[in-house]
Design a protein around this motif. Structure first.
Motif, PDB file in Angstrom:
ATOM      1  N   ALA A  12      29.863  26.966  36.781  1.00  0.00           N
ATOM      2  CA  ALA A  12      30.190  27.815  35.632  1.00  0.00           C
ATOM      3  C   ALA A  12      31.644  28.278  35.686  1.00  0.00           C
ATOM      4  O   ALA A  12      32.382  28.191  34.693  1.00  0.00           O
ATOM      5  N   LEU A  24      26.158  27.931  31.643  1.00  0.00           N
ATOM      6  CA  LEU A  24      25.830  27.943  33.075  1.00  0.00           C
ATOM      7  C   LEU A  24      25.925  29.355  33.644  1.00  0.00           C
ATOM      8  O   LEU A  24      25.149  29.734  34.524  1.00  0.00           O
ATOM      9  N   GLY A  25      26.876  30.134  33.141  1.00  0.00           N
ATOM     10  CA  GLY A  25      26.981  31.522  33.576  1.00  0.00           C
ATOM     11  C   GLY A  25      25.742  32.321  33.204  1.00  0.00           C
ATOM     12  O   GLY A  25      25.241  33.133  34.001  1.00  0.00           O
ATOM     13  N   VAL A  59      34.690  27.186  32.994  1.00  0.00           N
ATOM     14  CA  VAL A  59      35.381  28.202  32.191  1.00  0.00           C
ATOM     15  C   VAL A  59      36.853  28.290  32.573  1.00  0.00           C
ATOM     16  O   VAL A  59      37.745  28.346  31.708  1.00  0.00           O
ATOM     17  N   PHE A 118      23.037  31.243  35.550  1.00  0.00           N
ATOM     18  CA  PHE A 118      23.251  31.870  36.859  1.00  0.00           C
ATOM     19  C   PHE A 118      22.752  33.315  36.863  1.00  0.00           C
ATOM     20  O   PHE A 118      22.090  33.759  37.802  1.00  0.00           O
ATOM     21  N   GLY A 171      30.340  26.085  30.441  1.00  0.00           N
ATOM     22  CA  GLY A 171      30.549  27.072  31.493  1.00  0.00           C
ATOM     23  C   GLY A 171      29.879  28.400  31.181  1.00  0.00           C
ATOM     24  O   GLY A 171      29.264  29.022  32.052  1.00  0.00           O
ATOM     25  N   ILE A 172      29.972  28.816  29.919  1.00  0.00           N
ATOM     26  CA  ILE A 172      29.316  30.071  29.513  1.00  0.00           C
ATOM     27  C   ILE A 172      27.802  29.943  29.626  1.00  0.00           C
ATOM     28  O   ILE A 172      27.109  30.854  30.088  1.00  0.00           O
ATOM     29  N   VAL A 181      25.452  26.715  40.943  1.00  0.00           N
ATOM     30  CA  VAL A 181      25.517  27.022  39.513  1.00  0.00           C
ATOM     31  C   VAL A 181      26.719  27.919  39.200  1.00  0.00           C
ATOM     32  O   VAL A 181      27.435  27.705  38.213  1.00  0.00           O
ATOM     33  N   SER A 182      26.971  28.914  40.047  1.00  0.00           N
ATOM     34  CA  SER A 182      28.118  29.802  39.804  1.00  0.00           C
ATOM     35  C   SER A 182      29.427  29.044  39.920  1.00  0.00           C
ATOM     36  O   SER A 182      30.352  29.249  39.117  1.00  0.00           O
TER      37      SER A 182
END
Length: 463
Positions: free
Chosen positions: A207, A237-238, A211, A241, A234-235, A203-204
């Protein structure tokens, strides 16, 4: 050689050489872009991916590589990274086409990601707290000089033996670093069992990739809807995470939240991101001004900028030692002030009929500022981090610094294009780091350190 094995300063030299290669390759390739296009008969978009692809892989994998260092040993990961980076450098130099060069650069980024976080973590492990500032000062000097010296070295190599030597020069250095690693660097372990957070890694990585790609390619594609959607994904997913990590804090998380209980680590890591953005936002417009406005060649433009990295190289170890004696915050504030003053002077000097020699005082002030910023940042960030969290801390701080550089590049490109004239765009872009660092100085002056991370059980044992 046996008597030097485990010697902290011998270890520092070895780690710094490896670290130098990876950071140099972030900027040294830019100078070679026109020659690569002519030699490989490829387009600008494809060649630019030799620059951005390396930065993308490096940014995405730093946190993961830091955790792998905890699992398999930091010396092991450092050596693996050096080997991968060296082989990929040879591949870059031998590339017969644009696709082969991009592929080799992506592998180069993998090698850089594997070795980079291990350097800071091992420095923390081998140096006692009262000498760590000097050591990290030298390490910081390497970082500053590598970032700023790229255009100079790149220009000399491209104008001399040719663009392929921008990559071939890494091969003998990499072989030397690999030999020194096994001869001098002890295998440091914390003695704690570790588990690998695979969902967190996936996940990281997704992300950071989303981004970073959006920031690097947004301007090229006119910030199209799909670029914006990718950045938003990406945000999101961040955020996912972060929520996943919150649930794993008792089960070997990829990012231990205990790090952020130390305000010193939190504030200094944030400042690393600001500094990463500011250095790029200062150097890129200056290089463009010297080449496009003053008509200097790549070599002459690189040499014109040389006072800054040279002063930084001389000052950083002294700044690190001073940080150990009086505290890094004061040294850092002085560095911020010096860099802002130097850059403001450079903006004033960047006129239609300016002269490269006139920039020497400004560049000296900027070099003094860089030297006084990088060492205290690293020292104060890692000062209270216990050994069993050093790898994770190095991964987080290096990722933030790299993302700052990516964001700085994107912002600089946009600001230079937004100017009413090329010179106005240069002034606008150079004003960005002035504002960032002035705000950072004010924030630092208004904050005070808080309680440290809980102490670690035991000190790493050398094997």
């Amino acid at each position: 050689m046996d008597r030097l094995r485990g010697n902290p300063w011998a270890v520092l030299v070895t780690l710094s050489l490896g670290f130098f290669m990876t950071l140099l390759d972030l900027t040294v390739v830019n100078i070679a872009v026109p020659d690569v296009m002519r030699s490989l008969r490829t387009g600008l978009d494809q060649v630019l991916w030799t620059v951005s692809g390396y930065a993308l892989v490096l940014a995405v994998l730093l946190v993961t590589a830091a955790r792998l260092g905890d699992l398999w040993g930091q010396r092991t990961l450092f050596a693996a990274g050096v080997a991968v980076f060296t082989l990929a450098s040879a591949g870059c130099g031998l590339a017969a086409g644009g696709a082969a060069l991009i592929a080799a650069r992506l592998v180069q980024g993998l090698g850089a990601a594997l070795l980079t976080p291990q350097t800071m973590a091992m420095i923390v492990a081998v140096f006692p707290a009262d000498r760590r500032g000097t050591a990290l000062g030298i390490w910081g000097a390497v970082a500053g000089v590598a970032t700023l010296a790229g255009p100079t070295l790149g220009g000399l190599l491209v104008s001399g033996p040719g663009w392929r030597w921008v990559f071939f020069v890494n091969v003998p250095v990499g072989v030397l670093v690999l030999a020194l690693t096994f001869a001098l660097v002890p295998d440091l372990r914390t003695g704690r069992a570790h588990r690998f957070d695979l969902p967190g890694v996936l996940v990281s990585a997704a992300a950071l990739a989303a981004v970073t790609f959006a920031l690097m390619e947004g301007d090229r594609y006119g910030w199209a809807w799909w670029i914006q959607a990718l950045g938003a994904a990406g945000i999101a997913l961040g955020a996912l995470f972060w929520r996943m990590q919150a649930r794993r804090q008792d089960a070997e998380p990829l990012v231990p939240f205990a790090l952020f209980r130390d305000r010193g680590f939190t504030v200094m890591t944030a400042l690393m991101g600001v500094l990463g953005a500011a250095l790029i936002a200062a150097v890129v417009p200056l290089v463009f001004y010297l080449q496009d406005r003053l008509g200097l060649s790549a070599v002459r433009a690189g040499l014109a900028l040389a006072p800054s990295p040279l002063v930084s190289l001389l000052v950083s170890p002294l700044a690190g030692r001073l940080s150990d004696r009086i505290g890094g915050r004061r040294v850092l504030l002085a560095g911020l002030a010096s860099y802002v003053l130097g850059l403001a002077l450079a903006i004033v000097l960047a006129t239609p009929h300016g002269h490269a020699a006139a920039f020497v005082p400004a560049l000296v002030l900027m070099g003094l500022g860089t030297g006084c910023m990088i060492a205290p940042l690293s020292t104060e960030a890692m000062r209270r981090v216990p050994p069993h969290l050093a790898g994770a801390a190095a991964g987080v701080s290096n990722t933030v610094r790299q993302l700052g550089s990516v964001l700085g590049t994107a912002a600089t490109t946009a600001l230079m294009a937004a100017g009413t004239s090329p010179l106005a765009g240069i002034h606008l872009a150079m004003a960005l780091p002035v504002a960032l660092l002035a705000a950072a100085a004010l924030a630092l002056a208004l904050t005070r350190p808080r309680a440290a991370v809980a102490s670690a059980p035991g000190v790493p044992a050398a094997r």
